[in-house]
Enzyme design. Structure first.
Site, PDB file in Angstrom:
ATOM      1  N   HIS A 188       1.005  -1.251  -0.048  1.00  0.00           N
ATOM      2  CA  HIS A 188      -0.140   0.066   0.183  1.00  0.00           C
ATOM      3  C   HIS A 188       0.884   1.451  -0.118  1.00  0.00           C
ATOM      4  CE1 HIS A 188      -2.985  -2.480   2.540  1.00  0.00           C
ATOM      5  NE2 HIS A 188      -3.431  -2.484   1.419  1.00  0.00           N
ATOM      6  N   LYS A 200     -15.926  -8.073   4.918  1.00  0.00           N
ATOM      7  CA  LYS A 200     -14.392  -8.487   5.717  1.00  0.00           C
ATOM      8  C   LYS A 200     -14.920  -8.296   6.994  1.00  0.00           C
ATOM      9  CE  LYS A 200     -10.983  -7.687   1.836  1.00  0.00           C
ATOM     10  NZ  LYS A 200     -10.006  -6.666   1.492  1.00  0.00           N
ATOM     11  N   ARG A 250      -2.755  -6.357  -7.952  1.00  0.00           N
ATOM     12  CA  ARG A 250      -1.756  -7.300  -7.960  1.00  0.00           C
ATOM     13  C   ARG A 250      -1.802  -8.520  -8.890  1.00  0.00           C
ATOM     14  NH1 ARG A 250      -3.356  -8.443  -2.001  1.00  0.00           N
ATOM     15  NH2 ARG A 250      -5.254  -8.197  -3.338  1.00  0.00           N
ATOM     16  N   SER A 277      -3.076  -7.760   3.059  1.00  0.00           N
ATOM     17  CA  SER A 277      -3.479  -7.622   4.634  1.00  0.00           C
ATOM     18  C   SER A 277      -3.920  -8.969   5.088  1.00  0.00           C
ATOM     19  CB  SER A 277      -4.415  -6.685   4.790  1.00  0.00           C
ATOM     20  OG  SER A 277      -4.073  -5.450   4.302  1.00  0.00           O
TER      21      SER A 277
END
Ligand code: PNS
Length: 169
Positions: free
Chosen positions: A28, A52, A101, A139
């Site tokens: 990040h 989440k 990504r 994360s």
């Protein structure tokens, strides 16, 4: 033709970099730094991802981001509720930055960019490819490794490492 010197980032061109940042990691921070070279103001928007279960509270996530970006001129961190496009519009930002990504993010990000475009056609999503060294960092992985006592040194900024240790040991 003599090449022109690169122009400085346009201070009047703010961009929003949204995410849940649970917690912020070096991938990040790489995107924030690279975005700041293009945009005069990068506003990191910290939101709750309804899909989440967060490890850190919104306040903790904002505090870790502020500590990790302290001293970076033109970078601000704000929490927000509601739609990302409305947060961006409220700030006068016409750009939303997203990091991509490998292939795993593509479908999810494409759907979100299309919906955001429909909601606010004047706001563009700009994708930045994650630097190769962070291509597989997430994360989720950071939380998992830390929960089981593994080292995340070099993958997260020191303030995050300290809080992860406090949270999981
Ligand atoms: O880091 P994440 O968890 O991938 O970030 C996702 C986030 C917070 C950017 C996304 O869930 C979001 O934009 N939430 C705010 C509500 C919203 O605008 N949802 C998308 C509608 S297309």
């Amino acid at each position: 033709m003599t090449p022109r010197a690169p122009s400085p980032p346009d201070a009047a061109l703010p961009a929003v970099y949204p995410g849940s940042f649970d917690p912020v990691h070096n991938g990040h921070l790489d995107i924030i730094g690279r975005a700041r070279r293009i945009f005069g103001r990068v506003i990191v928007g910290v939101a709750t991802n309804v899909d989440k279960q967060a490890m850190f509270s919104l306040g903790d996530r904002v505090a870790m981001l502020r500590a990790a970006t302290a001293g970076q001129e033109g970078v601000e961190v704000q929490a927000f509720e509601g739609l990302t496009v409305e947060f961006a519009a409220h700030l006068g930002a016409r750009v939303i930055i997203k990091g991509l990504r490998a292939v795993m993010d593509f479908e999810y990000e494409l759907k979100m960019a299309a919906m955001n475009k429909r909601l606010r056609p004047g706001i563009e999503t700009v994708f930045m490819m994650t630097s190769p060294e962070f291509a597989y960092l997430s994360s989720t992985l950071i939380r998992e490794v830390s929960r089981f006592g593994g080292s995340v040194t070099g993958l997260v900024p020191p303030p995050v490492e300290d809080r992860l240790i406090g949270k999981t040991r």
